[in-house]
Design a protein around this motif. Structure first.
Motif, short mmCIF file in Angstrom:
data_model
loop_
_atom_site.label_atom_id
_atom_site.label_comp_id
_atom_site.label_asym_id
_atom_site.label_seq_id
_atom_site.Cartn_x
_atom_site.Cartn_y
_atom_site.Cartn_z
N MET A 1 15.85 -1.95 12.18
CA MET A 1 16.15 -1.59 10.82
C MET A 1 14.85 -1.62 10.01
SD MET A 1 19.06 -3.04 8.32
CE MET A 1 18.37 -4.51 7.64
N VAL A 2 14.64 -0.59 9.24
CA VAL A 2 13.43 -0.48 8.44
C VAL A 2 13.65 -1.17 7.10
CG1 VAL A 2 11.86 1.14 7.35
CG2 VAL A 2 12.88 1.71 9.55
N LEU A 3 12.72 -2.04 6.73
CA LEU A 3 12.89 -2.79 5.49
C LEU A 3 12.28 -2.08 4.28
CD1 LEU A 3 12.15 -6.40 6.72
CD2 LEU A 3 14.35 -5.35 6.25
N VAL A 4 11.36 -1.13 4.52
CA VAL A 4 10.70 -0.45 3.41
C VAL A 4 10.68 1.05 3.64
CG1 VAL A 4 9.21 -2.40 2.84
CG2 VAL A 4 8.43 -0.70 4.46
N ASP A 5 10.51 1.80 2.57
CA ASP A 5 10.27 3.23 2.67
C ASP A 5 8.77 3.39 2.93
OD1 ASP A 5 10.31 5.94 2.58
OD2 ASP A 5 10.80 6.12 0.46
N LYS A 6 8.43 3.86 4.10
CA LYS A 6 7.03 3.86 4.55
C LYS A 6 6.12 4.72 3.68
CE LYS A 6 8.21 2.90 9.31
NZ LYS A 6 8.24 3.41 10.68
N ARG A 7 6.60 5.87 3.23
CA ARG A 7 5.74 6.75 2.43
C ARG A 7 5.35 6.11 1.11
NH1 ARG A 7 9.35 11.78 2.14
NH2 ARG A 7 10.89 10.15 2.40
N LEU A 8 6.32 5.52 0.42
CA LEU A 8 6.02 4.85 -0.85
C LEU A 8 5.13 3.63 -0.63
CD1 LEU A 8 9.38 4.91 -2.83
CD2 LEU A 8 7.28 6.09 -3.37
N PHE A 9 5.39 2.89 0.43
CA PHE A 9 4.61 1.69 0.72
C PHE A 9 3.15 2.05 1.01
CE2 PHE A 9 3.13 -1.68 3.60
CZ PHE A 9 3.32 -2.77 2.77
N ILE A 10 2.92 3.04 1.85
CA ILE A 10 1.56 3.45 2.19
C ILE A 10 0.85 4.03 0.98
CG2 ILE A 10 0.22 5.09 3.58
CD1 ILE A 10 2.29 4.60 5.82
N GLY A 11 1.56 4.82 0.19
CA GLY A 11 0.96 5.37 -1.03
C GLY A 11 0.57 4.28 -2.02
N GLY A 12 1.43 3.28 -2.17
CA GLY A 12 1.13 2.16 -3.07
C GLY A 12 -0.04 1.35 -2.61
N ILE A 13 -0.10 1.05 -1.31
CA ILE A 13 -1.22 0.29 -0.76
C ILE A 13 -2.52 1.07 -0.93
CG2 ILE A 13 -2.22 -0.61 1.39
CD1 ILE A 13 -0.06 -2.39 0.26
N ALA A 14 -2.48 2.39 -0.71
CA ALA A 14 -3.68 3.21 -0.88
C ALA A 14 -4.16 3.18 -2.33
CB ALA A 14 -3.39 4.65 -0.44
N MET A 15 -3.23 3.25 -3.28
CA MET A 15 -3.61 3.22 -4.69
C MET A 15 -4.21 1.86 -5.07
SD MET A 15 -0.49 5.29 -6.45
CE MET A 15 -1.21 5.48 -8.07
N ILE A 16 -3.65 0.79 -4.53
CA ILE A 16 -4.20 -0.54 -4.81
C ILE A 16 -5.61 -0.66 -4.25
CG2 ILE A 16 -3.96 -3.00 -4.24
CD1 ILE A 16 -0.92 -2.59 -4.40
N ILE A 17 -5.83 -0.19 -3.03
CA ILE A 17 -7.15 -0.28 -2.41
C ILE A 17 -8.18 0.54 -3.18
CG2 ILE A 17 -8.48 0.36 -0.35
CD1 ILE A 17 -5.98 -0.42 1.29
N ILE A 18 -7.82 1.75 -3.56
CA ILE A 18 -8.74 2.60 -4.33
C ILE A 18 -9.06 1.97 -5.68
CG2 ILE A 18 -8.96 4.84 -5.50
CD1 ILE A 18 -7.35 6.03 -3.15
N GLY A 19 -8.05 1.41 -6.33
CA GLY A 19 -8.27 0.76 -7.62
C GLY A 19 -9.20 -0.44 -7.51
N VAL A 20 -9.03 -1.25 -6.47
CA VAL A 20 -9.89 -2.42 -6.29
C VAL A 20 -11.32 -1.98 -6.00
CG1 VAL A 20 -10.33 -4.38 -4.75
CG2 VAL A 20 -8.03 -3.96 -5.61
#
Length: 92
Positions: A1-20
Motif C-alpha cells: 500500500m502506498v502511503l504518499v502520492d509520489k508525484r506531489l512528494f517528489i515535487g515538494g522535495i525538489a522545491m525544498i532542495i532548490i529553495g535551500v
C-alpha cells in the motif's frame, strides 16, 4: 500500500532542495558597503541589497510551497475502493 502520492512528494522535495540551495547561495553573496563610497555606488549597493533580500524572500516562499506539497502528498493517497464507486438505486 502506498502511503504518499509520489508525484506531489517528489515535487515538494525538489522545491525544498532548490529553495535551500538558493538561500545558501544568496546568504554567501550579500553585498557589503565600504566607507567613502560615492552616491552612485551607495545607490547601487542599496539596489543590490534589495535584490538579495527579494531573492531570499522568494526562496523562502519556494521552500514553504514545497513543504505544503509534501504535506498534501500524505493526504492524497489513493484508496483501493476509489475507482469502484457504485451509484445507489433510487427507491421507486
Amino acid at each position: 500500500m502506498v502511503l504518499v502520492d509520489k508525484r506531489l512528494f517528489i515535487g515538494g522535495i525538489a522545491m525544498i532542495i532548490i529553495g535551500v540551495i538558493l538561500v545558501v547561495n544568496i546568504s554567501e553573496t550579500m553585498p557589503v558597503g565600504q566607507s567613502g563610497m560615492t552616491e552612485e555606488e551607495a545607490i547601487d549597493l542599496m539596489i543590490a541589497q534589495q535584490e538579495s533580500q527579494d531573492l531570499n524572500t522568494l526562496s523562502g516562499i519556494l521552500i514553504g510551497i514545497g513543504f505544503l506539497l509534501v504535506l498534501i502528498s500524505f493526504g492524497t493517497r489513493r484508496r483501493k475502493d476509489s475507482a469502484k464507486k457504485e451509484e445507489k438505486k433510487k427507491a421507486e
